[in-house]
Design a protein around this motif. Structure first.
Motif, PDB file in Angstrom:
ATOM      1  N   ASP A 127       0.700  -1.656  -0.281  1.00 28.91           N
ATOM      2  CA  ASP A 127       0.115   0.066   0.133  1.00 28.91           C
ATOM      3  C   ASP A 127       1.216   1.390  -0.115  1.00 28.91           C
ATOM      4  N   ARG A 128       1.720   1.804   0.857  1.00 26.86           N
ATOM      5  CA  ARG A 128       2.933   2.345   0.729  1.00 26.86           C
ATOM      6  C   ARG A 128       3.442   2.778  -0.232  1.00 26.86           C
TER       7      ARG A 128
ATOM      8  N   HIS B 113       2.354   1.659  -3.170  1.00 24.87           N
ATOM      9  CA  HIS B 113       1.571   2.083  -4.264  1.00 24.87           C
ATOM     10  C   HIS B 113       0.797   3.661  -4.274  1.00 24.87           C
ATOM     11  N   HIS B 114       1.595   4.178  -2.761  1.00 25.20           N
ATOM     12  CA  HIS B 114       0.772   5.686  -2.531  1.00 25.20           C
ATOM     13  C   HIS B 114       2.618   6.577  -3.300  1.00 25.20           C
TER      14      HIS B 114
ATOM     15  N   GLN C 158       1.442   6.704  -6.252  1.00 26.28           N
ATOM     16  CA  GLN C 158       0.687   8.023  -6.384  1.00 26.28           C
ATOM     17  C   GLN C 158       1.362   9.641  -6.774  1.00 26.28           C
ATOM     18  N   GLN C 159       2.033   9.411  -5.842  1.00 29.64           N
ATOM     19  CA  GLN C 159       2.672  11.353  -6.100  1.00 29.64           C
ATOM     20  C   GLN C 159       3.602  11.297  -6.899  1.00 29.64           C
TER      21      GLN C 159
ATOM     22  N   GLY D 299       1.982  -0.806  -9.772  1.00 33.38           N
ATOM     23  CA  GLY D 299       1.415   1.042  -8.513  1.00 33.38           C
ATOM     24  C   GLY D 299       1.279   1.875  -9.982  1.00 33.38           C
TER      25      GLY D 299
ATOM     26  N   ASP E  56       2.091  11.464   4.558  1.00 33.01           N
ATOM     27  CA  ASP E  56       1.152  11.727   3.494  1.00 33.01           C
ATOM     28  C   ASP E  56       0.714  12.540   2.737  1.00 33.01           C
ATOM     29  N   ASN E  57       0.785  12.475   1.042  1.00 28.25           N
ATOM     30  CA  ASN E  57       1.056  13.125   0.006  1.00 28.25           C
ATOM     31  C   ASN E  57       2.930  14.102   0.579  1.00 28.25           C
TER      32      ASN E  57
END
Length: 382
Positions: free
Chosen positions: A35-36, A38-39, A42-43, A99, A248-249
Motif C-alpha cells: 500500500d505504501r 502504491h501511494h 501515486q505521488q 503501482g 501522506d502526500n
C-alpha cells in the motif's frame, strides 16, 4: 535568500531523484508494504503530471526476499544476501509495475554497481540511457545490484547511490524518504524532544555532531550516510530534503515548498560533469599527503598538484587511478586522476617539476594531478 524562498525554490525543481529506504518499504510481518509503495507511485505520477522528471532509487529487494523466504533477520553472509536479493528483486519490480500501471506509466528497472559508474565509458552510457528514458516519460527505478555486488564494488547503501545518480543526471533536488521526520539536533531515540533541523547549509560543520551512524533493522544507512549523500549531491548544486515517507502526500507537499522535513541547502558552486564524476569515485587507490602551501593553493586557487607540494603517500596505484589529497591535519579535501604510478610518485616527493626527467628518465607530465582532473570538495568530503 530566506528560508521561505528556499522552500519555494523546491517547487522549481525539474529533475528530482527520490530515494526510498528499506524501512519504509518493508512490512513489519515480512515482505513489502504494498500500500505504501502504491501511494509513492501515486505521488510520483502527480509530479510527472506537473512536468517534473523523476528518478526513483529504491531499496527493498532484500526485504522482499526475506518475506518470500520466511527470514526474520537480514542475512549476514554475502552469498546469502545476494541470493535473498535475487529472490526479492522480482517481487519489488512487480509491485512497482502494478503501482505505476494504474496511471498508465511505464517503468524501467536499472541495477547498478559502483563499477558501472567508476568506468568513464559505462558512466556515460548509463547517463545517456537514463536521460533517454526520462525523455520518453518512463520512470527509471534504480537499485544497487546486490545480486552480483561484492564488497569491493558495492556502494554500501542506496543513499550514496542516489547522490551519485544526482551527479550523473545533474538533478536539481534529491529527496530522501525515510522512517523519521528529518534530521534532529540530537538522536531522537535517546532524546524524543530533540528539535528538528528545518533548514541548514549542507556544509555547516554542526551537522557532523548531529548525525548518527546507526541503521535500522532492514537497512544499511543511518543519518551519517544521508549527510554524506547530501554533501555529494551538493557538488552538482542539488539541495537535499530528508523527510518522512510515512507522511501522506509527502512528495506533493515537498514540491509545493511546504515546511516539512530537513532541507540541506547546497552552498557551493556546482562542479562540471567531468569533475563531478571524479569526485563521485568512492574507491580511491591511494592517498597523497600534501603540505600546507599546496593544500591552500589547491583549495583557494584551483591549481594543479605539483610534486613539490607532496610530502608522502599511502597505497599502491597506477597512472590514471583515482587518488585522494590529504592536508596536514589529515583531512581529505580533493581527489583526482594521477599522472604517475605509486613507485614513480614516491621518487618525486617534494621535487621540482623540472627535475622529473632526471629522476625517472622521462617526464609524462609536469603535474602529479592536472587541475582539469582534480575535484576539490573540502568540507563536502563526508
Amino acid at each position: 535568500m530566506t528560508e521561505h524562498q528556499k522552500r519555494i525554490a523546491l517547487g522549481q525543481a525539474k529533475r528530482i531523484v527520490v530515494k526510498v529506504g528499506s524501512a519504509l518499504l518493508s512490512h513489519p510481518k515480512g515482505g513489502l508494504a504494498t500500500d505504501r509503495i502504491h501511494h509513492i507511485c501515486q505521488q510520483i505520477n502527480y509530479l510527472l503530471e506537473q512536468g517534473v522528471q523523476i528518478v526513483l532509487v529504491s531499496s527493498g529487494a532484500v526485504s522482499a526476499g526475506m518475506g518470500k523466504l520466511g527470514l526474520s533477520d537480514r542475512p549476514m553472509e554475502l552469498h546469502d544476501l545476494q541470493a535473498t536479493a535475487a529472490v526479492g528483486q522480482m517481487g519489488l519490480v512487480e509491485v512497482y509495475e502494478r503501482g505505476f500501471s494504474a496511471y498508465d506509466r511505464k517503468t524501467a528497472m536499472i541495477l547498478l554497481t559502483h563499477e558501472d559508474l567508476a568506468n568513464r565509458q559505462r558512466y556515460l552510457n548509463a547517463r545517456a540511457t537514463l536521460t533517454r528514458l526520462l525523455d520518453m516519460g518512463v520512470v527509471p527505478i534504480i537499485n544497487e545490484n546486490d545480486t552480483v555486488a561484492t564488497e569491493e564494488i558495492r556502494f554500501g547503501d542506496n543513499d550514496t547511490l542516489a547522490s551519485l545518480v544526482v551527479n550523473l543526471l545533474q538533478a536539481d533536488l534529491m529527496v530522501i524518504l525515510t522512517d523519521t521526520d528529518g534530521l534532529h539536533e540530537e538522536d531522537p531515540k535517546s532524546n524524543p524532544h530533540a528539535p528538528l533541523v528545518s533548514m541548514i547549509e549542507v556544509s555547516d560543520t554542526r551537522l557532523d555532531a548531529m548525525v548518527s551512524s546507526s541503521s535500522g533493522h532492514f537497512g544499511r544507512g543511518g543519518m551519517l550516510t544521508k549527510l554524506g549523500a547530501a554533501r555529494r549531491a551538493a557538488r552538482s548544486g542539488a539541495h537535499t530534503l530528508i523527510a518522512s515517507g510515512e507522511m501522506d502526500n509527502v512528495l506533493t507537499k515537498c514540491i509545493k515548498g511546504e515546511e516539512i522535513g530537513s532541507l540541506l541547502v547546497a552552498s557551493v558552486t556546482p562542479m562540471d560533469a567531468r569533475k563531478g564524476w571524479i569526485a563521485g569515485q568512492l574507491k580511491a587507490k591511494g592517498d597523497l599527503l600534501l603540505d600546507a602551501g599546496a593544500s591552500r593553493m589547491i583549495r583557494e586557487k584551483g591549481v594543479s598538484l605539483l610534486p613539490v607540494g607532496v610530502t608522502g603517500l599511502d597505497g599502491k596505484f597506477s597512472r590514471g587511478d583515482v587518488v585522494r589529497c590529504v592536508d596536514p591535519s589529515g583531512r581529505v579535501f580533493a581527489q583526482g586522476l594521477i599522472n604517475y604510478d605509486s613507485d614513480e610518485t614516491r621518487k618525486l616527493l617534494g621535487v621540482l617539476s623540472e627535475d622529473i626527467n632526471d629522476l625517472l628518465g622521462y617526464a609524462a607530465e609536469p603535474e602529479l594531478i592536472h587541475r582539469d582532473n582534480l575535484a576539490v570538495f573540502d568540507s563536502l568530503s563526508t
